[in-house]
Motif scaffolding. Sequence first.
Motif, PDB file in Angstrom:
ATOM      1  N   GLN B   6      -6.627  -2.180   3.904  1.00  0.00           N
ATOM      2  CA  GLN B   6      -6.071  -3.455   4.357  1.00  0.00           C
ATOM      3  C   GLN B   6      -7.259  -4.335   4.706  1.00  0.00           C
ATOM      4  O   GLN B   6      -7.959  -4.069   5.675  1.00  0.00           O
ATOM      5  N   GLN B   8      -7.505  -7.429   5.705  1.00  0.00           N
ATOM      6  CA  GLN B   8      -7.350  -8.480   6.717  1.00  0.00           C
ATOM      7  C   GLN B   8      -7.148  -7.838   8.085  1.00  0.00           C
ATOM      8  O   GLN B   8      -6.042  -7.432   8.410  1.00  0.00           O
ATOM      9  N   PRO B   9      -8.171  -7.762   8.915  1.00  0.00           N
ATOM     10  CA  PRO B   9      -7.984  -7.165  10.240  1.00  0.00           C
ATOM     11  C   PRO B   9      -7.024  -7.977  11.093  1.00  0.00           C
ATOM     12  O   PRO B   9      -6.305  -7.417  11.920  1.00  0.00           O
ATOM     13  N   GLU B  10      -6.994  -9.288  10.868  1.00  0.00           N
ATOM     14  CA  GLU B  10      -6.137 -10.151  11.680  1.00  0.00           C
ATOM     15  C   GLU B  10      -5.668 -11.341  10.851  1.00  0.00           C
ATOM     16  O   GLU B  10      -6.416 -11.888  10.043  1.00  0.00           O
ATOM     17  N   LEU B  21       0.588 -10.188   3.849  1.00  0.00           N
ATOM     18  CA  LEU B  21      -0.410  -9.203   4.256  1.00  0.00           C
ATOM     19  C   LEU B  21      -0.770  -8.361   3.032  1.00  0.00           C
ATOM     20  O   LEU B  21       0.110  -7.885   2.318  1.00  0.00           O
ATOM     21  N   THR B 110      -3.330  -4.486  10.072  1.00  0.00           N
ATOM     22  CA  THR B 110      -3.538  -5.932  10.182  1.00  0.00           C
ATOM     23  C   THR B 110      -2.800  -6.413  11.419  1.00  0.00           C
ATOM     24  O   THR B 110      -1.602  -6.149  11.569  1.00  0.00           O
TER      25      THR B 110
END
Lengths: 120, 116
Positions: B6, B8-10, B21, B110
């Motif tokens: 993934q 996108q951490p945030e 996401l 995420t």
Amino acid sequence: DVKVTQSSRYLVKRTGEKVFLECVQDMDHENMFWYRQDPGLGLRLIYFSYDVKMKEKGDIPEGYSVSREKKERFSLILESASTNQTSMYLCASRRFYPTTGGLGGTGELFFGEGSRLTVL
Amino acid sequence: AQTVTQSQPEMSVQEAETVTLSCTYDTSESDYYLFWYKQPPSRQMILVIRQEAYKQQNATENRFSVNFQKAAKSFSLKISDSQLGDAAMYFCAFLESGGGADGLTFGKGTHLIIQP
């Protein structure tokens, strides 16, 4: 609804102590799991159990052991807690998998609320 | 071994907007299952949506849908009409079909923020 109950939401222990984390599920699931969750690392599998008295190591079993004497209960044991075991521990259960002849589950895991362990 | 990424951490989105996401995975298997799990601040993980790799049709659950691209090994989650209750950690997970009773392999998650 499936209910997975972890005995303690928050624990604080000292280095060297023996720690027991208990998990009980009420849906007669064959498979049970213990994961460890750390920020930036996601969930990592510690141990899992196919069925009663069966256990298999996951990805990070070092420093942990498990016990499954009854189908509904799966315990995680830290024989001598260390500070690097400070973490969130998640228990999960699942109907047996893979499917066979239309039997079995969907692979979905049902989780407990987690146990936040701090080792000082 | 399978891996789930993934990237996108945030993510942050305005309430009522749509957010996607991303999730990619690596496997040599042809038959498997993919999941998106949600973990609200109360910490209990719940299943959002599940996709079987042999099904070409993308899974949908109300405001949640996936874009499953098997050749690209991509499994993104789209949340339409975002609501404040959607704020949570979202984890993508992989399960090999017929591979025994192994656990799911999870991505790192995420963190989704919903701006009012």
